[in-house]
Design a protein around this motif. Structure first.
Motif, PDB file in Angstrom:
ATOM      1  N   LEU A  58       0.836  -1.201   0.000  1.00 52.86           N
ATOM      2  CA  LEU A  58       0.000   0.000   0.000  1.00 52.86           C
ATOM      3  C   LEU A  58       0.870   1.250   0.000  1.00 52.86           C
ATOM      4  O   LEU A  58       1.775   1.400   0.828  1.00 52.86           O
ATOM      5  N   THR A  59       0.586   2.162  -0.935  1.00 52.80           N
ATOM      6  CA  THR A  59       1.332   3.407  -0.995  1.00 52.80           C
ATOM      7  C   THR A  59       0.986   4.315   0.175  1.00 52.80           C
ATOM      8  O   THR A  59      -0.071   4.171   0.798  1.00 52.80           O
ATOM      9  N   VAL A  60       1.865   5.255   0.479  1.00 52.56           N
ATOM     10  CA  VAL A  60       1.612   6.172   1.593  1.00 52.56           C
ATOM     11  C   VAL A  60       0.502   7.154   1.214  1.00 52.56           C
ATOM     12  O   VAL A  60       0.187   7.355   0.048  1.00 52.56           O
ATOM     13  N   GLY A  61      -0.095   7.771   2.243  1.00 51.10           N
ATOM     14  CA  GLY A  61      -1.132   8.766   2.009  1.00 51.10           C
ATOM     15  C   GLY A  61      -2.520   8.184   1.837  1.00 51.10           C
ATOM     16  O   GLY A  61      -3.434   8.881   1.401  1.00 51.10           O
ATOM     17  N   GLN A  62      -2.706   6.909   2.185  1.00 49.62           N
ATOM     18  CA  GLN A  62      -4.006   6.246   2.070  1.00 49.62           C
ATOM     19  C   GLN A  62      -4.554   6.004   3.477  1.00 49.62           C
ATOM     20  O   GLN A  62      -4.753   4.857   3.901  1.00 49.62           O
ATOM     21  N   HIS A  63      -4.807   7.072   4.197  1.00 52.04           N
ATOM     22  CA  HIS A  63      -5.118   6.976   5.618  1.00 52.04           C
ATOM     23  C   HIS A  63      -6.284   6.042   5.936  1.00 52.04           C
ATOM     24  O   HIS A  63      -6.188   5.243   6.885  1.00 52.04           O
ATOM     25  N   PRO A  64      -7.389   6.064   5.190  1.00 54.68           N
ATOM     26  CA  PRO A  64      -8.482   5.147   5.527  1.00 54.68           C
ATOM     27  C   PRO A  64      -8.085   3.673   5.458  1.00 54.68           C
ATOM     28  O   PRO A  64      -8.694   2.837   6.132  1.00 54.68           O
ATOM     29  N   PHE A  65      -7.088   3.343   4.633  1.00 56.90           N
ATOM     30  CA  PHE A  65      -6.583   1.973   4.560  1.00 56.90           C
ATOM     31  C   PHE A  65      -5.410   1.764   5.516  1.00 56.90           C
ATOM     32  O   PHE A  65      -5.259   0.691   6.113  1.00 56.90           O
ATOM     33  N   GLU A  66      -4.559   2.768   5.638  1.00 55.56           N
ATOM     34  CA  GLU A  66      -3.357   2.648   6.473  1.00 55.56           C
ATOM     35  C   GLU A  66      -3.700   2.354   7.922  1.00 55.56           C
ATOM     36  O   GLU A  66      -2.904   1.736   8.641  1.00 55.56           O
ATOM     37  N   GLN A  67      -4.874   2.775   8.361  1.00 50.42           N
ATOM     38  CA  GLN A  67      -5.284   2.515   9.747  1.00 50.42           C
ATOM     39  C   GLN A  67      -5.364   1.017  10.039  1.00 50.42           C
ATOM     40  O   GLN A  67      -5.284   0.613  11.196  1.00 50.42           O
ATOM     41  N   SER A  68      -5.522   0.211   8.982  1.00 47.61           N
ATOM     42  CA  SER A  68      -5.629  -1.240   9.155  1.00 47.61           C
ATOM     43  C   SER A  68      -4.320  -1.955   8.841  1.00 47.61           C
ATOM     44  O   SER A  68      -4.284  -3.188   8.801  1.00 47.61           O
ATOM     45  N   ALA A  69      -3.248  -1.204   8.594  1.00 50.39           N
ATOM     46  CA  ALA A  69      -1.963  -1.816   8.268  1.00 50.39           C
ATOM     47  C   ALA A  69      -1.395  -2.558   9.472  1.00 50.39           C
ATOM     48  O   ALA A  69      -1.518  -2.115  10.613  1.00 50.39           O
ATOM     49  N   THR A  70      -0.778  -3.699   9.201  1.00 53.15           N
ATOM     50  CA  THR A  70      -0.138  -4.489  10.254  1.00 53.15           C
ATOM     51  C   THR A  70       1.376  -4.425  10.172  1.00 53.15           C
ATOM     52  O   THR A  70       2.065  -4.972  11.033  1.00 53.15           O
ATOM     53  N   GLY A  71       1.901  -3.789   9.128  1.00 50.76           N
ATOM     54  CA  GLY A  71       3.347  -3.661   8.990  1.00 50.76           C
ATOM     55  C   GLY A  71       3.697  -2.629   7.942  1.00 50.76           C
ATOM     56  O   GLY A  71       2.924  -2.401   6.998  1.00 50.76           O
ATOM     57  N   SER A  72       4.854  -1.988   8.116  1.00 55.91           N
ATOM     58  CA  SER A  72       5.332  -0.993   7.161  1.00 55.91           C
ATOM     59  C   SER A  72       6.749  -1.370   6.747  1.00 55.91           C
ATOM     60  O   SER A  72       7.549  -1.807   7.594  1.00 55.91           O
ATOM     61  N   PHE A  73       7.069  -1.195   5.454  1.00 55.76           N
ATOM     62  CA  PHE A  73       8.332  -1.692   4.935  1.00 55.76           C
ATOM     63  C   PHE A  73       8.985  -0.675   3.996  1.00 55.76           C
ATOM     64  O   PHE A  73       8.290   0.105   3.336  1.00 55.76           O
ATOM     65  N   ALA A  74      10.306  -0.750   3.923  1.00 58.84           N
ATOM     66  CA  ALA A  74      11.054   0.129   3.033  1.00 58.84           C
ATOM     67  C   ALA A  74      10.953  -0.361   1.598  1.00 58.84           C
ATOM     68  O   ALA A  74      11.002  -1.565   1.335  1.00 58.84           O
TER      69      ALA A  74
END
Length: 370
Positions: A122-138
């Motif tokens: 998921l690209t950055v700046g997608q706050h309604p989806f990012e709230q459900s993220a379980t991990g962030s990666f480089a």
């Protein structure tokens, strides 16, 4: 939201142009990831011709103009389970939208007939989806916006030994072999087949699943190789020696972004590090063509660490609706494919899911999803 759902082939010329325009405005508007080729209409269209269940939700302004303000590509599975298009293959995912556009994830998924949607890039700046993220990666990138000379100077300062060794190996290759040359946009399909053979062999050597053993992936790459529009293209670049390819890469480009996807080389030339020599040439050619950055994709790799200038972020997770099926399946965080198996194996749940989805409306388009 005013949302309509279509098979990619149903999108009008005007809709596809509007989608491309949103991407073109993203790079200068400070949202570079949204210009990624994996978020282009051409990529979704190609996947839709190779895989069932691919759909695009078009969000329009309310009122007489009805202009599109956002496009949400996704792939739908039984019982309203959804994934990003070409999940596991695409290196950038999300909603392509106008600057400042706000949306409600629950409302959007309901309009798409989805109970949940899984993403892994998921690209950055997608706050309604990012709230459900379980991990962030480089996701490493090579910034060439200032041109090749500026990048090479930066690379020499960062990794002098690596840079000097790679350039020395290219000189050695030229001394020992004839006709060493680089072609940035090779149109011979036989060379593409060679690249896929190399890549399959690499997967086997490293113990990874062979992606090209899956017919739809081979079909997708071949189709994208033939895809040319403004500004999207599938690009096959090749390093030759002795009149034959020794390293190659197939990736996707938009106006300002080149997505690095399938690099490989002939192991017979391994002592020259042909993949690194090829990458040097590819970065130089991309800079000359006006590319702002090359996206190397999520994941650790020595060559990525050597060439990168910066990192973007992508995330993974599952966003779900407040929906009975999501509650039944729900908080296990199992992959969508596994959840689909659970639903399909429980007739009562599947029947309830299908009835509920029919009550909110199903995507329109030719045929049924699997």
């Amino acid at each position: 939201m005013d949302v309509s759902v279509h098979h990619p082939d149903e999108l009008t010329v005007a809709d596809r142009a509007a989608w491309t325009a949103l991407q073109s405005a993203a790079q200068p508007g400070g949202r570079p990831q949204m210009a990624n080729p994996f978020l282009s209409p051409e990529f979704t269209l190609a996947v839709g011709r190779c895989k069932r269940g691919v759909r695009v939700a078009v969000v329009r302004e309310k009122g007489p103009s009805g202009e599109p303000v956002a496009f949400f590509p996704y792939q739908r599975y039984p019982a309203g389970l959804g994934r990003a298009v070409a999940f596991g293959m695409s290196d950038c995912q999300g909603l392509v939208h106008r600057p400042g556009f706000q949306w409600d994830a629950d409302e959007l998924l309901a309009a798409c007939g989805l109970t949940l949607w899984e993403f892994d890039h998921l690209t950055v700046g997608q706050h309604p989806f990012e709230q459900s993220a379980t991990g962030s990666f480089a996701s490493p990138v090579i910034d060439v916006a200032e041109g090749w000379d500026a990048y090479l100077a930066r690379l020499r300062a960062k990794s002098p030994t690596f840079t000097g060794t790679t350039l020395a190996k290219e000189r050695k290759l030229g001394r020992h072999h004839t006709d060493v040359r680089y072609v940035h946009d090779e149109r011979d399909p036989a060379v593409l087949r060679t690249l896929m053979e190399w890549k399959s062999a690499q997967y086997h050597r490293t113990g990874l699943a062979d992606r090209f053993a899956r017919p739809w992936i081979t079909q997708l790459v071949q189709q994208l190789f033939q895809t040319r529009s403004e500004p999207f293209a599938g690009i096959l670049s090749v390093l030759y020696a002795d009149g034959r390819p020794i390293a190659a890469h197939f990736g996707l480009r938009t106006e300002r972004v080149l997505a690095v996807w399938f690099p490989a080389y002939d192991p017979a030339f391994a002592k020259y590090s042909p993949g690194l020599i090829h990458m040097m040439h590819m970065v130089q050619a991309a800079a000359r063509d006006g590319i702002a950055y090359l996206d190397l994709g999520r994941g650790d790799s020595r060559y990525k660490d050597s060439f990168k200038t910066d990192e973007l972020r992508v995330s993974e997770g599952v966003v779900s609706r407040r929906h009975p099926v999501a509650l039944v399946l729900g908080k296990s965080h199992a992959p969508v494919r596994a959840l689909a198996d659970v639903v399909s194996s429980h007739a009562e749940v599947l029947g309830r899911a299908n009835r509920l989805l029919r009550s909110v409306g199903m995507p329109r388009g030719p045929g049924k999803t699997p």
